[in-house]
Design a protein around this motif. Sequence first.
Motif, short mmCIF file in Angstrom:
data_model
loop_
_atom_site.label_atom_id
_atom_site.label_comp_id
_atom_site.label_asym_id
_atom_site.label_seq_id
_atom_site.Cartn_x
_atom_site.Cartn_y
_atom_site.Cartn_z
N ALA A 11 3.78 4.52 7.64
CA ALA A 11 2.93 5.13 8.66
C ALA A 11 1.48 4.96 8.27
O ALA A 11 1.12 5.11 7.10
CB ALA A 11 3.25 6.61 8.81
N GLY A 12 0.61 4.65 9.24
CA GLY A 12 -0.79 4.45 8.90
C GLY A 12 -1.66 4.59 10.12
O GLY A 12 -1.19 4.79 11.24
N ALA A 33 7.81 -0.38 10.89
CA ALA A 33 9.03 -0.58 10.11
C ALA A 33 9.04 -2.00 9.60
O ALA A 33 8.83 -2.95 10.36
CB ALA A 33 10.26 -0.31 10.97
N VAL A 34 9.27 -2.16 8.30
CA VAL A 34 9.26 -3.48 7.66
C VAL A 34 10.63 -3.74 7.05
O VAL A 34 11.16 -2.89 6.32
CB VAL A 34 8.18 -3.56 6.57
N ASP A 68 -1.05 -5.92 8.80
CA ASP A 68 -1.09 -6.92 7.74
C ASP A 68 -0.03 -6.57 6.70
O ASP A 68 -0.07 -5.49 6.10
CB ASP A 68 -2.46 -6.95 7.05
N LEU A 69 0.90 -7.47 6.51
CA LEU A 69 1.89 -7.33 5.45
C LEU A 69 1.47 -8.26 4.32
O LEU A 69 1.31 -9.47 4.54
CB LEU A 69 3.29 -7.68 5.97
N GLN A 123 2.18 1.23 1.81
CA GLN A 123 3.57 1.51 1.45
C GLN A 123 4.16 0.21 0.89
O GLN A 123 4.00 -0.85 1.47
CB GLN A 123 4.37 1.97 2.67
N ARG A 124 4.85 0.30 -0.23
CA ARG A 124 5.27 -0.89 -0.96
C ARG A 124 6.74 -0.84 -1.32
O ARG A 124 7.29 0.22 -1.63
CB ARG A 124 4.43 -1.04 -2.23
N VAL A 125 7.38 -2.00 -1.28
CA VAL A 125 8.73 -2.16 -1.80
C VAL A 125 8.74 -3.41 -2.67
O VAL A 125 8.03 -4.39 -2.39
CB VAL A 125 9.77 -2.27 -0.67
#
Length: 283
Positions: A11-12, A33-34, A68-69, A123-125
């Motif tokens: 969320a941003g 959602a990524v 931006d991913l 948010q990072r994975v």
Amino acid sequence: MKLPRQTVVAAGTLVAAGLLGSGSMPSATSNVAVSVAPEQLSVVGLPCFPGLLNLTMTNTGAQPRYADLTLEPTGPLQLSRTIFSSWLPAVDPDQPVSAPVEVRVPRDAEPGTYQLGVEVDQQRVDVPVTVEPLPPKGPGDNLALGEQAIASSTHGNFTLCGAVDGDKDSEHWDTLTGWNDGTRAVFPDTYDVALSAPATVNRVELYTLDSTKYPARVNGLRDWDVQIKSNGTWQTVAQVRGNTAGHVTSTFPPTQAEAIRILCLDGNDHTYSRIVELEVYGS
């Protein structure tokens, strides 16, 4: 086994700078959602064996936005892209937007597991990427498998590495494997494979298009020369003319080679050069 997709919901707040003109810009809170598929990846240090990840972003909020991913490799991981930017509409049902990324490692990469960071809206994975040991290549092994391919041209529906990926099944043509030149009815065409190190070779196996829908006698490669690069010079070691078979073996005296070339002179439909797989063997 099909691996589940790894999903991050981030969320941003978006500031729509540049979209609505100058001055104070309204912000809109939305969710992205990524998903990353597969959940984990294995790669090997061969030029034509990249790992492939599919990145997908979906706007689950009420307002459209840009997102931006970013991708952050660690260790020896090399990426075809480090950012995936896209406009994400706010529609119902949600509309996913996807992009591929190729993951490669150098030939001398240390085997082990490394992390590929995927981040959006802070948010990072981390996606685990395992570097596997190089496959052995000695007498009896296919010396062309996964090695660097070079072609005079490549049709947009195909990849340059499609004829050294280990897939000999013509039924996978134009979807999963194979090489097709990009100059319709213009010959000759060339398809080269650079060996990882000079080697003594004496046999080339060529698989041309030969499926139920596209038989070799109609769509396969008809005429070609097998050439070997030795001490920087190309020499012809075998010739094939009038071929109507899907698989042709060319043998010749053992020769030291740095690279192998198929000099494509004509196809049975006189339009394109088509190779499903090229294999090279030593004595």
